[in-house]
Write a protein that holds these residues in place. Structure first.
Motif, PDB file in Angstrom:
ATOM      1  N   TRP A  96       5.889   9.185  18.404  1.00  0.00           N
ATOM      2  CA  TRP A  96       4.515   9.532  18.047  1.00  0.00           C
ATOM      3  C   TRP A  96       4.245  10.982  18.417  1.00  0.00           C
ATOM      4  N   LEU A 134      -2.379   5.315  15.635  1.00  0.00           N
ATOM      5  CA  LEU A 134      -1.598   6.456  15.165  1.00  0.00           C
ATOM      6  C   LEU A 134      -0.242   5.996  14.656  1.00  0.00           C
ATOM      7  N   PRO A 135       0.197   6.504  13.520  1.00  0.00           N
ATOM      8  CA  PRO A 135       1.440   5.995  12.919  1.00  0.00           C
ATOM      9  C   PRO A 135       2.670   6.445  13.692  1.00  0.00           C
ATOM     10  N   ARG A 161       6.615   7.541  13.838  1.00  0.00           N
ATOM     11  CA  ARG A 161       7.333   8.413  12.915  1.00  0.00           C
ATOM     12  C   ARG A 161       7.988   7.661  11.747  1.00  0.00           C
ATOM     13  N   TRP A 194       5.235   7.024   9.205  1.00  0.00           N
ATOM     14  CA  TRP A 194       4.752   8.265   8.603  1.00  0.00           C
ATOM     15  C   TRP A 194       5.767   8.802   7.590  1.00  0.00           C
ATOM     16  N   GLU A 195       7.038   8.795   7.960  1.00  0.00           N
ATOM     17  CA  GLU A 195       8.064   9.339   7.067  1.00  0.00           C
ATOM     18  C   GLU A 195       8.236   8.471   5.830  1.00  0.00           C
ATOM     19  N   LEU A 240       5.929   6.722   4.397  1.00  0.00           N
ATOM     20  CA  LEU A 240       4.767   6.975   3.544  1.00  0.00           C
ATOM     21  C   LEU A 240       4.893   8.316   2.829  1.00  0.00           C
ATOM     22  N   GLN A 241       5.347   9.348   3.533  1.00  0.00           N
ATOM     23  CA  GLN A 241       5.503  10.662   2.897  1.00  0.00           C
ATOM     24  C   GLN A 241       6.534  10.612   1.771  1.00  0.00           C
ATOM     25  N   TYR A 276      -4.615  -1.527  10.578  1.00  0.00           N
ATOM     26  CA  TYR A 276      -4.759  -0.086  10.802  1.00  0.00           C
ATOM     27  C   TYR A 276      -5.155   0.272  12.227  1.00  0.00           C
ATOM     28  N   PRO A 291      -1.480   2.333   7.758  1.00  0.00           N
ATOM     29  CA  PRO A 291      -2.588   2.908   7.003  1.00  0.00           C
ATOM     30  C   PRO A 291      -3.655   1.851   6.713  1.00  0.00           C
ATOM     31  N   GLY A 317       3.558   2.036   4.674  1.00  0.00           N
ATOM     32  CA  GLY A 317       3.404   2.471   6.057  1.00  0.00           C
ATOM     33  C   GLY A 317       3.374   1.322   7.036  1.00  0.00           C
ATOM     34  N   ALA A 319       5.980   0.118  10.729  1.00  0.00           N
ATOM     35  CA  ALA A 319       5.185   0.083  11.960  1.00  0.00           C
ATOM     36  C   ALA A 319       5.267  -1.289  12.618  1.00  0.00           C
TER      37      ALA A 319
END
Length: 346
Positions: free
Chosen positions: A7, A21-22, A24, A27-28, A30-31, A190, A196, A254, A258
């Protein structure tokens, strides 16, 4: 890689009870999906695979079979079929500080004589008496952080044949919980599941599934999703998937990593970490230890002191609410206590 390195929180984030908070991996993922979406690099099926992964991970986290887990977008929408299945004149018992997503779905049926009875949290178990048809409470209260005595609620409800419907949004991810004896357990992901916003997951017991009409059924609720795009032939999934709402793909992209990371770390490990920090904070405020990762206290001037120090928490019901999760640190605790020191009477 160490857990803490997954994080990137700015110091002073004490508000997971509002949103998590997501990590990593989430987050990756989702990106990458957003990048593919931008240029049309793939079809939607790989994104949808995350929905299956999230469903299965959630089922493992709450001790359920995945065929009894459905997906959606909000807690209130997930509860709507259950409320619609209540008989006219049914009585629903809830906490008087229950989050309204687990209150309004019942209250909108007042024209059918559905009555919502709200009592203080400490009185809930004692008020589960003949005449109550359904108990709708949170496993952990959003405003106060109070942790429900779920086994006591289940035992009392079983004696009178009342349904038990649990909003676990503030619990799953840090508080060990199972669906033993529960008829429905719904959680938005979330907050403590760090996904998310837009990915809700829920458990429905087989007996409750039979009582409810899947009134929001669409193509995604079908036994054969890809064979149910068009036409009047309806064959819904025989399990809880018939209550699925078509998922918000990127929210589940996402959510899946998680939830899987929470499994990997272990809820018991997260629980110990969170409670240690929350109780260190409570001790600094002169409060007794608790079994909650959420600390709620009335301390005039706290909101302004936190804002001046750059600490992000919340105010709920006129009280300061600070919440501690796996990415929170002792430095966060000490920073918060330092900000509040002028307000604390020894």
């Amino acid at each position: 890689m160490e857990i803490a390195e997954l994080w990137d929180p700015e110091p002073g984030w004490l508000n997971t009870a509002s949103y998590g908070l997501p990590p990593r991996p989430a987050w990756e993922a989702l990106q990458a999906a957003l990048s593919d979406w931008r240029v049309g690099a793939t079809s939607w099926e790989p994104w949808d695979g995350s929905t299956t992964r999230a469903r299965e991970s959630f089922a493992r986290l709450i001790g359920a079979d995945s065929e009894n887990v459905f997906v959606g977008s909000t807690v209130s929408a997930a509860l709507a079929p259950i409320a619609a299945a209540l008989p006219d004149g049914a009585k629903v018992l809830t906490d008087d500080v229950e989050f309204t997503s687990n209150v309004f779905p019942w209250q909108v049926h007042a024209d059918r004589g559905i009555e919502v009875i709200a009592v203080p949290g400490d009185d809930v178990v004692g008020r589960i008496t003949p005449g109550i048809d359904l108990v709708a409470v949170s496993a952990v209260q959003s405003s106060t952080g109070a942790v429900l005595d779920l086994p006591a609620v289940v035992a009392a409800s079983k004696q009178i044949g009342a349904l038990v419907v649990i909003d676990a949004t503030q619990a799953v991810g840090w508080h060990p919980i199972t669906v033993d004896g529960v008829d429905a357990l719904i959680a938005h992901s979330y907050k403590w599941l760090m996904a998310p916003r837009g990915a809700t997951l829920g458990y429905l017991s087989p007996r409750l599934q039979e009582r409810c009409r899947p009134s929001a059924a669409g193509w995604y609720a079908a036994r054969d999703i890809h064979g149910s795009y068009y036409g009047p032939v309806m064959e819904l999934d025989p399990g809880a998937r018939r209550f699925d709402q078509s998922p918000a793909w990127f929210s589940f992209v996402g959510a899946a990593p998680a939830l899987e990371l929470i499994e990997e770390i272990g809820v018991e490990t997260i629980n110990r970490h969170n409670l240690a920090l929350a109780n260190e904070f409570r001790a600094g405020l002169g409060l007794e230890p608790s079994n909650s990762a959420i600390v709620s206290t009335r301390l005039p001037g706290a909101q302004e002191a936190f804002a001046a120090a750059g600490i992000r928490a919340a105010v709920r019901g006129g009280k300061l609410r600070a919440s501690f999760h796996i990415y929170s640190t002792r430095d966060d605790v000490q920073q918060a206590l330092s900000a509040l020191k002028p307000l604390i009477r020894g």
